[in-house]
Scaffold this motif. Structure first.
Motif, PDB file in Angstrom:
ATOM      1  N   LEU A 148      20.850 -18.410  48.943  1.00 11.88           N
ATOM      2  CA  LEU A 148      19.813 -18.729  47.795  1.00 11.88           C
ATOM      3  C   LEU A 148      20.127 -18.082  46.611  1.00 11.88           C
ATOM      4  CD1 LEU A 148      16.476 -17.668  49.866  1.00 11.88           C
ATOM      5  CD2 LEU A 148      17.643 -20.073  49.244  1.00 11.88           C
ATOM      6  N   GLU A 149      21.521 -17.286  46.616  1.00 15.56           N
ATOM      7  CA  GLU A 149      21.982 -16.488  45.640  1.00 15.56           C
ATOM      8  C   GLU A 149      22.804 -17.198  44.653  1.00 15.56           C
ATOM      9  OE1 GLU A 149      24.255 -12.132  45.161  1.00 15.56           O
ATOM     10  OE2 GLU A 149      25.074 -13.693  46.357  1.00 15.56           O
ATOM     11  N   LYS A 177      16.084 -22.027  42.063  1.00 17.41           N
ATOM     12  CA  LYS A 177      15.836 -21.098  43.029  1.00 17.41           C
ATOM     13  C   LYS A 177      14.693 -21.185  44.028  1.00 17.41           C
ATOM     14  CE  LYS A 177      18.979 -17.893  41.894  1.00 17.41           C
ATOM     15  NZ  LYS A 177      20.159 -17.625  42.798  1.00 17.41           N
ATOM     16  N   ARG A 186      14.739 -22.165  47.983  1.00 20.14           N
ATOM     17  CA  ARG A 186      14.029 -21.304  48.882  1.00 20.14           C
ATOM     18  C   ARG A 186      13.239 -22.123  49.698  1.00 20.14           C
ATOM     19  NH1 ARG A 186      10.859 -18.865  45.555  1.00 20.14           N
ATOM     20  NH2 ARG A 186      12.757 -17.196  44.718  1.00 20.14           N
ATOM     21  N   ASN A 229      18.733 -13.309  47.716  1.00 17.65           N
ATOM     22  CA  ASN A 229      19.229 -12.768  46.091  1.00 17.65           C
ATOM     23  C   ASN A 229      18.959 -11.181  46.139  1.00 17.65           C
ATOM     24  OD1 ASN A 229      19.487 -14.859  43.833  1.00 17.65           O
ATOM     25  ND2 ASN A 229      17.875 -15.705  45.228  1.00 17.65           N
ATOM     26  N   TRP A 272      13.978 -12.698  41.918  1.00 23.33           N
ATOM     27  CA  TRP A 272      13.737 -13.745  43.303  1.00 23.33           C
ATOM     28  C   TRP A 272      13.690 -12.747  44.420  1.00 23.33           C
ATOM     29  CZ3 TRP A 272      18.065 -14.304  39.933  1.00 23.33           C
ATOM     30  CH2 TRP A 272      17.789 -15.355  38.841  1.00 23.33           C
ATOM     31  N   ASP A 276      12.108 -14.028  48.050  1.00 21.54           N
ATOM     32  CA  ASP A 276      13.096 -14.420  49.175  1.00 21.54           C
ATOM     33  C   ASP A 276      12.632 -13.679  50.509  1.00 21.54           C
ATOM     34  OD1 ASP A 276      14.364 -15.956  47.289  1.00 21.54           O
ATOM     35  OD2 ASP A 276      16.330 -14.865  46.954  1.00 21.54           O
TER      36      ASP A 276
END
Length: 276
Positions: free
Chosen positions: A46-47, A55, A59, A79, A85, A89
């Motif tokens: 996700l980073e 994003k 996710r 992240n 975020w 997350d």
């Protein structure tokens, strides 16, 4: 979380992991390919691999992807703390059916423990800053494994773009030392040049020589050579078997060298890695 724990609390033997395949959680096609790949561990990212505009979709896609069965353990990389975020997350990973959470830019045991507690999952911590390297021993005590984030580390140390791995060699060794002292696994960073298989093999073998258990990957084509690089050679296996068979206890001669119990343990580890 016990520092000497060799498995996550979901029973994953991280010492048996050679390849960690990172892929963007926003890339549906890459996820589909990863399901059929032979990586030992897959990380849905996700980073860094995901654009800011993607994003949210990434996710949601990660949570959906881990809801169904995989042949290998699956982690989600969140992240970093301080980003917009991060908290979203954490909420997503807490409800997701992934096996592990990967924490980028880990700089303290407190940070790692807090994330692991928030998502109720064991944590792999990425050491990718000077601060992270200096705190690696403490971070290892809150983690089930350490991953060297070599790209970010190079940037944090302000190295020239064409620098070799020599300037980060001490940092890599400190990561391995911290992991070994805590009784957890350690993984080398990624190799960026996809059109240089010989370079990949050299770096992977160097990582094994440094003591890493495996390596982070950015493409499925790197999986098979990674497994070869981290597997004991035929000569290593033959010598290990002969050493174990010859040992009678105490210090004794084996060929032209002296061996003792620690050498037998090393040989048994080689045979275990080779599958017997």
């Amino acid at each position: 979380m016990a520092a000497a724990e060799e498995k996550s609390d979901k029973g994953i033997d991280l010492f048996a992991v050679r390849s960690i395949l990172f892929l963007p959680a926003s890339n549906e096609r890459a996820i589909a390919k990863a399901r059929d790949a032979s990586a030992d561990l897959v990380v849905l990212d996700l980073e860094d691999a995901v654009k800011p505009a993607d994003k949210r979709n990434a996710r949601d896609a990660a949570v959906a992807a881990v809801a169904s069965g995989w042949r290998m353990p699956v982690a989600i990389r969140i992240n970093a703390i301080g980003t917009e975020w991060h908290s979203l997350d954490l909420d997503a990973v807490a409800r997701a059916k992934c096996d592990l959470v990967v924490i980028p830019r880990a700089i303290s045991a407190h940070l790692v423990h807090g994330v692991a507690e928030a998502v109720a999952k064991p944590a792999l911590a990425m050491i990718e800053t000077a601060a992270g390297v200096l705190a690696a021993a403490q971070i290892a005590g809150a983690s089930v494994g350490l991953i060297a984030g070599t790209n970010d580390l190079r940037s944090d140390l302000r190295l020239p773009l064409d620098a070799t791995r020599a300037p980060i060699s001490a940092s890599l060794q400190m990561i391995v030392l911290a992991a070994r002292a805590a009784g957890i696994a350690a993984f080398d960073g990624v190799f960026n040049r996809l059109d240089d298989p010989e370079g990949f093999m050299r770096e992977a073998k160097e990582g094994r020589d440094l003591g890493f258990d495996g390596k982070s990957l950015i493409h499925p084509n790197q999986i098979e050579p990674c497994h070869r690089a981290f597997a004991p050679s035929a000569a290593e296996i033959e010598r290990a078997r002969a050493l174990v068979d010859a040992f009678k206890g105490g210090a004794e001669r084996f060929g032209n060298e002296m061996i003792e119990r620690m050498h037998v343990q090393d040989a048994e580890r080689v045979l275990e890695r080779a599958g017997g």
